[in-house]
Design a protein around this motif. Structure first.
Motif, mmCIF file in Angstrom:
data_model
loop_
_atom_site.group_PDB
_atom_site.id
_atom_site.type_symbol
_atom_site.label_atom_id
_atom_site.label_comp_id
_atom_site.label_asym_id
_atom_site.label_seq_id
_atom_site.Cartn_x
_atom_site.Cartn_y
_atom_site.Cartn_z
ATOM 1 N N ASP A 217 0.617 -1.444 -0.155
ATOM 2 C CA ASP A 217 0.197 -0.129 0.132
ATOM 3 C C ASP A 217 0.367 0.945 -0.398
ATOM 4 O OD1 ASP A 217 -2.808 0.934 0.040
ATOM 5 O OD2 ASP A 217 -2.737 1.468 2.155
ATOM 6 N N GLU A 218 2.087 1.166 -0.127
ATOM 7 C CA GLU A 218 2.652 2.507 -0.353
ATOM 8 C C GLU A 218 2.548 3.559 -1.163
ATOM 9 O OE1 GLU A 218 5.887 5.515 -0.703
ATOM 10 O OE2 GLU A 218 4.873 4.029 -2.416
ATOM 11 N N GLU A 219 1.753 3.442 -2.351
ATOM 12 C CA GLU A 219 1.497 3.961 -3.580
ATOM 13 C C GLU A 219 0.383 5.195 -3.181
ATOM 14 O OE1 GLU A 219 3.616 5.221 -5.769
ATOM 15 O OE2 GLU A 219 4.801 3.178 -6.153
ATOM 16 N N ALA A 220 -0.434 4.145 -2.467
ATOM 17 C CA ALA A 220 -2.185 5.534 -1.678
ATOM 18 C C ALA A 220 -1.687 5.763 -0.235
ATOM 19 C CB ALA A 220 -3.270 3.758 -1.729
ATOM 20 N N GLY A 221 -0.475 5.357 -0.056
ATOM 21 C CA GLY A 221 -0.033 6.462 1.334
ATOM 22 C C GLY A 221 0.161 5.306 2.948
ATOM 23 N N GLY A 222 0.186 4.233 2.343
ATOM 24 C CA GLY A 222 0.785 3.467 3.235
ATOM 25 C C GLY A 222 -0.365 3.221 4.319
ATOM 26 N N ALA A 223 -1.390 3.379 4.589
ATOM 27 C CA ALA A 223 -3.092 2.582 5.689
ATOM 28 C C ALA A 223 -2.437 1.240 5.775
ATOM 29 C CB ALA A 223 -3.773 2.880 5.378
ATOM 30 N N MET A 224 -2.292 0.626 4.808
ATOM 31 C CA MET A 224 -2.619 -0.729 4.702
ATOM 32 C C MET A 224 -0.977 -1.689 5.237
ATOM 33 S SD MET A 224 -6.069 -1.541 4.983
ATOM 34 C CE MET A 224 -6.497 -0.751 5.265
ATOM 35 N N GLY A 225 -0.161 -0.837 4.820
ATOM 36 C CA GLY A 225 1.456 -1.051 5.027
ATOM 37 C C GLY A 225 2.679 -0.664 6.366
ATOM 38 N N ALA A 226 2.926 0.084 5.594
ATOM 39 C CA ALA A 226 3.714 0.925 6.508
ATOM 40 C C ALA A 226 3.325 1.335 7.728
ATOM 41 C CB ALA A 226 4.643 1.644 5.866
ATOM 42 N N ARG A 227 2.202 2.262 7.414
ATOM 43 C CA ARG A 227 1.251 2.316 9.130
ATOM 44 C C ARG A 227 0.763 1.633 9.881
ATOM 45 N NH1 ARG A 227 -3.728 6.226 8.215
ATOM 46 N NH2 ARG A 227 -4.557 4.052 9.176
ATOM 47 N N PHE A 228 -0.025 0.575 8.788
ATOM 48 C CA PHE A 228 -0.504 -0.622 9.714
ATOM 49 C C PHE A 228 1.482 -1.034 10.721
ATOM 50 C CE2 PHE A 228 -0.128 -5.667 9.375
ATOM 51 C CZ PHE A 228 -1.301 -5.669 10.346
ATOM 52 N N MET A 229 2.052 -1.167 10.256
ATOM 53 C CA MET A 229 3.478 -1.950 10.793
ATOM 54 C C MET A 229 3.515 -2.121 11.839
ATOM 55 S SD MET A 229 3.284 -5.155 9.206
ATOM 56 C CE MET A 229 4.942 -5.537 10.320
ATOM 57 N N VAL A 230 3.992 -0.182 11.552
ATOM 58 C CA VAL A 230 4.469 0.977 13.000
ATOM 59 C C VAL A 230 3.346 0.837 14.062
ATOM 60 C CG1 VAL A 230 4.777 3.067 13.579
ATOM 61 C CG2 VAL A 230 5.924 1.429 11.431
ATOM 62 N N GLU B 7 0.617 -1.430 14.926
ATOM 63 C CA GLU B 7 -0.680 -2.139 15.292
ATOM 64 C C GLU B 7 1.363 -3.325 15.383
ATOM 65 O OE1 GLU B 7 -3.501 -2.549 15.088
ATOM 66 O OE2 GLU B 7 -3.844 -0.779 14.263
ATOM 67 N N HIS B 8 1.806 -3.252 15.016
ATOM 68 C CA HIS B 8 2.715 -4.316 15.123
ATOM 69 C C HIS B 8 4.625 -4.209 15.698
ATOM 70 C CE1 HIS B 8 0.528 -7.653 13.763
ATOM 71 N NE2 HIS B 8 0.227 -7.357 13.320
ATOM 72 N N PHE B 9 4.226 -2.594 16.461
ATOM 73 C CA PHE B 9 5.622 -1.679 16.508
ATOM 74 C C PHE B 9 6.848 -2.410 17.570
ATOM 75 C CE2 PHE B 9 8.297 1.592 18.527
ATOM 76 C CZ PHE B 9 8.824 1.633 17.434
ATOM 77 N N ASP B 10 6.069 -3.785 18.622
ATOM 78 C CA ASP B 10 6.718 -5.094 18.653
ATOM 79 C C ASP B 10 7.757 -5.652 18.140
ATOM 80 O OD1 ASP B 10 4.622 -5.410 17.164
ATOM 81 O OD2 ASP B 10 4.994 -7.743 18.586
ATOM 82 N N LEU B 11 7.631 -5.449 16.550
ATOM 83 C CA LEU B 11 8.444 -5.839 15.778
ATOM 84 C C LEU B 11 9.083 -5.514 15.525
ATOM 85 C CD1 LEU B 11 5.959 -7.824 13.405
ATOM 86 C CD2 LEU B 11 7.063 -8.936 15.514
#
Ligand SMILES: [Zn+2]
Length: 474
Positions: free
Chosen positions: A175-188, A190-194
């Motif tokens: 999802d980077e090409e649409a702003g990252g909500a489903m990708g990088a934002r989700f990882m940072v 929801e899964h920042f522990d990783l």
């Protein structure tokens, strides 16, 4: 090709043989030329395979790309998992363990691509065609090529059993090409522990700039980018029949407001990093007068004639001012109806030191009509990464080993990447793709016939390995 027979034999024996030969090469570029060549050739084949996975966003379907990587990591014995933000939108996360004495290195890449219209391509954009010395396909430059060289760095470290001080994390996002909500934002989010132990994130966007004559000009790293402030303007007015015009209708009010915006010129402002970038690259200018001016851009822009000439280039212009593009318009949906409301959307990009609220106040004054409502649609703070870091030192070393005396420069990115999610968490993120591109090659990014040269895939594989090894193992 120095060792054609050996390479052919390796290709014949496929994956297991490749792994074995790569293992024999202790350090690509140092001990076994055949091992390095096998690894580079493997990178070309994997990129071709990866480009065949259609991850056009929307809808993305990055899960297929995540599964492609997962299968490779499983085969290589590297711990990996897929995290889905929503069905079909997969992110891949893999980790190579170090002894923990240094902070983790994250090799980030986005797996989605922008659409490609087959009618305008000379090859199928999703066939992974390798011809005329290039690997062709949507995403070759943005950024599946980078994803593959990051993967190869990880595989080479694992196969050689290099003792690591830092964990190395491979993070392929959706999802980077649409702003990252489903990708990088989700990882940072929801899964920042990783990811919280990360010390450096490597990502797109800058690359090695090459002149038309093939001469390397500079190694570019993205360390700061403009911040989007996307706005929606709404005008309201009395509706009615189109046969009896209203001078104060919503559409008229909106058009008047937009006209004022179009006629308005945002002030010039040269940020320190921008001033430095132009000074660093001034010597490459063919015109002696312009060369002199770029050495002190801030002072030179005081000259009105030069400022006008300078702003004619769209990239130069965007580097020295906040910009406003009017991109979306909506009025009535019937030709004979005066609507009660009309809207426009503006793609505003702010310089890193700009305060969004100050800009909004300024825009309100420019519009001069308090009845027009201004709402932000997307806004996040500007972000930057430091240059006094280990990564920067390593990049300078690696750049000099390949191109002695070359400068590492830091152009302002006028767009934005997923880096900002990490920078907002205080984790330095650097945009550097180890590919040597002419302006013409770079312009194919998001364009027709996007492609990356086989030579670049091979060079990128070597350089990425060198950087990651220095960051994680020294
Ligand atoms: Zn990209």
């Amino acid at each position: 090709m120095k060792n054609r027979k050996l390479v052919l034999a390796i290709v014949g024996l496929m994956v297991f043989a490749l792994a074995a030969v790569a293992k024999a090469a202790e350090v690509p570029g140092e001990k076994s030329a055949a091992g390095v060549e096998a690894l580079e050739q493997e990178a070309v084949s994997l990129l071709s395979e990866y480009l065949r996975i259609d991850t056009t966003n929307p809808p993305g379907n990055e899960i297929k790309a995540a599964e492609f990587f997962k299968a490779i990591f499983d085969r290589e014995g590297i711990e990996a998992r897929i995290l889905e933000s929503t069905p079909g939108r997969g992110n891949i996360y893999a980790r190579l363990k170090g002894d923990g004495s240094k902070k983790a290195v994250v090799l980030m890449n986005h797996m989605d691509v922008v659409p490609a219209d087959r009618r305008y391509w000379s090859v199928d954009p999703f066939a992974g065609v390798v011809k005329d010395g290039y690997v062709w396909g949507r995403g070759a430059l943005d950024m599946k090529g980078m994803g593959i060289v990051e993967l190869m760095a990880m595989l080479a470290l694992k196969r050689q059993g290099i003792p690591l001080k830092a964990d190395v994390i491979f993070l392929g996002v959706a999802d980077e090409e649409a702003g990252g909500a489903m990708g990088a934002r989700f990882m940072v989010q929801e899964h920042f522990d990783l990811l919280k132990d990360a010390g450096t994130v490597l990502n797109e966007f800058s690359f090695i700039s090459v002149g038309d004559d093939g001469k390397v000009l500079h190694y570019d790293v993205e360390i700061f980018q403009k911040a989007p402030l996307w706005l929606k303007l709404t005008a309201t007015g009395t509706p009615g029949h189109g046969s009896m015009p209203r001078p104060d209708s919503a559409v008229v009010k909106l058009i008047e407001a937009l006209h004022r915006i179009v006629s308005y010129q945002t002030p010039l402002k040269v940020e320190p990093v921008v001033q430095k970038f132009y000074a660093d690259t001034a010597d490459l200018e063919p015109s002696p007068e312009r060369r002199q001016r770029l050495k002190d851009l801030r002072a030179s822009l005081q000259n009105r004639a030069f400022a006008l000439e300078f702003s004619e280039d769209r990239w130069d212009n965007a580097a020295v001012r906040n910009t406003i593009s009017i991109t979306m318009l909506e009025g009535s949906n019937k030709v004979n109806v005066i609507p009660p409301q009309a809207t426009a959307q503006l793609d505003v990009r702010l310089l890193p030191s700009e305060d969004p609220q100050r800009f909004l106040d300024e825009l309100q004054k420019v519009i001069g009509d308090e009845s027009i409502k201004i709402e932000p649609v997307l806004s996040f703070p500007p972000s930057a990464s430091p240059t006094n870091s280990e990564f920067f030192k390593i990049l300078q070393e690696v750049a000099n080993s390949h191109d002695p005396g070359v400068k590492v420069t830091t152009p302002l990115l006028v767009g934005f990447t997923d880096c900002h999610y990490f920078r907002e968490k205080g984790i330095p993120c650097y945009g550097f793709m180890p590919f040597k591109l002419t302006d013409k090659e770079a312009s194919l990014l998001h364009g027709n016939d996007e492609r990356l040269s086989v030579e670049n895939v091979k060079f990128g594989t070597r350089v990425m390995y060198e950087i990651v090894r220095k960051l994680a193992a020294q």
